[in-house]
Design an enzyme around this catalytic site. Structure first.
Site, PDB file in Angstrom:
ATOM      1  N   HIS A 199      -0.180   4.571   0.339  1.00 17.75           N
ATOM      2  CA  HIS A 199      -0.732   5.790   0.946  1.00 17.75           C
ATOM      3  C   HIS A 199      -1.298   5.447   2.325  1.00 17.75           C
ATOM      4  CE1 HIS A 199      -4.049   3.729  -1.064  1.00 17.75           C
ATOM      5  NE2 HIS A 199      -4.834   4.244  -0.131  1.00 17.75           N
ATOM      6  N   LYS A 222       0.857  -1.185   0.000  1.00 18.76           N
ATOM      7  CA  LYS A 222       0.000   0.000   0.000  1.00 18.76           C
ATOM      8  C   LYS A 222       0.894   1.235   0.000  1.00 18.76           C
ATOM      9  CE  LYS A 222      -3.845   1.981   2.591  1.00 18.76           C
ATOM     10  NZ  LYS A 222      -4.486   2.052   3.909  1.00 18.76           N
TER      11      LYS A 222
END
Length: 229
Positions: A107, A105
């Protein structure tokens, strides 16, 4: 003498329809007289009890001297959460949970890890559902190692099927011990399951009678881990 939590766990697997007996064809193509589907633990009560059995087995094997329970994605995530909560309840010890993401991921809570970050000096226990072929460990071992100077204390699975891997030489847990150098254990072994359920009523009926016991014995003659392996 078998520990009480093991006896309870065997009955729990049968009650939850996780451990079934009959005629099954496994992914490997082997015909088996038993089948385990850990995906059948779905309710809050089942997950609470499952976490407690893992916590008791981990405590019995590895004590309290570790920091993180690591559950490989995806099946290991609820196991790690449930067992961490149970460890806190039963032993008053705060263990952090951590899992890996299948996709990184980029963010927010970014990175490959979910839950607690692992840092230098952490001692980690890995938690999985059944005896693994080693594939998930192959994926998660480098992820854990990449977090720093981390010690992997051991692996805990729910059931050791006690079968030779497809390599045909030793059982999956023994392969992991040999390849990675850390302990690999199970809440119960299939030998303990058979010993406990043979001609003993469970849910008001005999689960493993003489006929089924003979079928299981035949299966292990062909696929079982030889003693001393």
């Amino acid at each position: 003498m078998m520990e009480d939590y093991k006896k309870e766990f065997i009955e729990f697997m049968v009650e939850s329809d996780v451990l079934k007996f009959g005629d099954f064809t496994l992914k490997s193509g082997r015909k088996s007289p038993f089948f385990m589907n850990a995906g059948a633990y779905v309710t809050g009560t089942q997950l609470t009890r499952l976490g407690e059995y893992y916590a008791k087995a981990i405590h019995a094997r590895y004590g309290e001297d570790f920091d993180v329970l690591f559950g490989p994605a995806y099946k290991g995530i609820p196991l790690a959460v449930a067992a961490c909560m149970a460890f806190s309840r039963l032993y008053g010890k705060e263990i952090r949970y951590c899992s890996n993401r299948k996709e990184v991921k980029d963010h927010g809570d970014a990175g490959i890890l979910l839950g607690s970050k692992i840092k230098d000096g952490d001692r980690v226990v890995i938690i999985e559902d059944v005896t693994t072929s080693g594939k998930s460990i192959e994926e998660t071992f480098p992820v854990i190692r990449a977090q720093g100077n981390v010690e992997i204390v051991g692996l805990m699975v729910s059931l050791n099927r006690m079968e030779v891997g497809l390599g045909g030489k030793m059982g999956a847990l023994d392969e992991i011990r040999e390849k990675y150098g850390f302990e690999a254990n199970a809440i119960v072994t299939m030998e303990e399951v058979v010993e406990y359920l043979y001609n003993r009523p469970c849910r008001g009926k005999i689960i493993i009678d003489d006929t089924l016991k003979a079928a299981i014995d035949e299966y292990y003659k062909e696929y079982g881990v030889k003693k001393g392996n």
